[in-house]
Design a protein around this motif. Structure first.
Motif, PDB file in Angstrom:
ATOM      1  N   THR A  92     -24.070  62.027  40.305  1.00  0.00           N
ATOM      2  CA  THR A  92     -24.529  60.429  41.866  1.00  0.00           C
ATOM      3  C   THR A  92     -25.126  61.917  43.169  1.00  0.00           C
ATOM      4  OG1 THR A  92     -23.006  59.754  43.067  1.00  0.00           O
ATOM      5  CG2 THR A  92     -23.078  61.542  43.500  1.00  0.00           C
ATOM      6  N   ARG A 126     -28.069  66.263  44.550  1.00  0.00           N
ATOM      7  CA  ARG A 126     -28.016  65.382  42.687  1.00  0.00           C
ATOM      8  C   ARG A 126     -26.420  66.503  42.891  1.00  0.00           C
ATOM      9  NH1 ARG A 126     -28.536  66.125  37.616  1.00  0.00           N
ATOM     10  NH2 ARG A 126     -29.977  67.653  38.277  1.00  0.00           N
ATOM     11  N   THR A 155     -22.943  59.430  51.694  1.00  0.00           N
ATOM     12  CA  THR A 155     -23.313  58.718  50.060  1.00  0.00           C
ATOM     13  C   THR A 155     -25.053  57.911  50.760  1.00  0.00           C
ATOM     14  OG1 THR A 155     -22.512  56.545  51.267  1.00  0.00           O
ATOM     15  CG2 THR A 155     -21.210  57.662  49.959  1.00  0.00           C
TER      16      THR A 155
END
Length: 289
Positions: free
Chosen positions: A48, A40, A100
């Motif tokens: 994000t 995190r 991601t």
């Protein structure tokens, strides 16, 4: 080690820039050759989640593959992690990939999810619609999980074996590989390396064994995994999904099933009977070809 070391966390922050701070992490996978955390990260008022993978020094092949394949996937619009940074220098004591998050959930449901298994086959077919020739950073593959040495170690007498595994190795070594065009292959394709929203496919994850080869590499491995944890019928649902997506039968299903089963250690514990049944079926189908 259950936590990423401080140097690699600082590397992730520097890679992101903009005052990024890693404020928490959660272990996703902790293997000898790769450890994966969900980070995190806070930047200003935004927060994000990102994925950090680390590998020990000397284990650079998988990191180099992800460095090559993730930008290609982004260029092609394939639903997969987007690469944010790679450290192949090992300055933090480990090699690292920052990417991601693909939304959804992975893993294997307790009971065979037939719709999801068909979706897994269809998603493999869409991936295999990407023609590709081998290159230095995305090499040719002739089997799934190409880094696993089980076949070579059994041949050299360095690992346990069985009469069935030896017979299967002899058979496939004397079979002409069914011809097929080379495509992008995931290399470790099964339910737990894909993301889902209920039974809707979301994306592909864990690309460190990717390369270029025949579709059967992924299809055989996914079928083998389904046969181990569910049944032969579950494996056949994957093939059904692939065929529904493409409109034709892939080349050499029995051959690639056998190759997949051979990419496992002799002793799979309570799963060994399922492996042997899957492998025996593949050999019997090969004999009829």
């Amino acid at each position: 080690m259950s936590d990423p070391n401080e140097q690699v966390l600082r590397w992730a922050e520097r890679t992101l820039g903009g005052g990024a701070r890693v404020v928490a992490w959660e272990a996703l996978k902790l293997q000898d050759t790769q450890k994966t955390w969900l980070l995190r990260v806070e930047q200003g008022h935004a927060s994000t989640s990102l994925v950090l993978k680390t590998s020990p020094l000397g284990w650079d092949a998988g990191v180099a593959v992800e460095k090559a394949v993730l930008p290609l996937l982004e260029e092609l619009g394939v639903p997969a992690p987007r690469l944010l940074g790679v450290d192949l220098t090992g300055h933090a004591g480990v090699l690292a990939v920052l990417s991601t998050v693909v939304p959804g959930s992975s893993g294997r449901p307790a009971n065979a999810p037939l719709q999801r298994l068909r979706g897994l086959g269809a998603a493999a077919a869409r991936l295999h619609a990407i023609p590709l020739h081998p290159r230095s950073d995305l090499p040719h593959r002739d089997r799934p999980v190409a880094y696993d040495p089980y076949v070579a170690e059994r041949r050299e007498g360095k690992a346990p074996t069985s009469s069935l595994l030896d017979e299967a190795d002899h058979v496939v070594s004397n079979v002409v590989v069914p011809p097929a065009d080379t495509v992008l292959v995931h290399g470790d394709y099964h339910l737990a390396n894909t993301m889902w929203s209920d039974d809707t496919f979301v994306g592909y994850i864990d690309w460190d064994t990717a390369g270029v080869g025949q579709p059967g590499i992924d299809l055989g491995w996914a079928r083998f995994d389904a046969a181990l944890f569910y049944s032969q019928q579950a494996a056949d649902e994957i093939l059904r999904g692939w065929m529904e997506e493409t409109g034709y039968e892939p080349a050499g299903v029995a051959y690639w099933d056998a190759i997949a089963a051979l990419q496992s250690p002799a002793d799979l514990g309570e799963l060994s009977p399922q492996r042997d049944a899957f492998l025996l079926s593949a050999l019997q189908r090969l004999e009829r070809c």
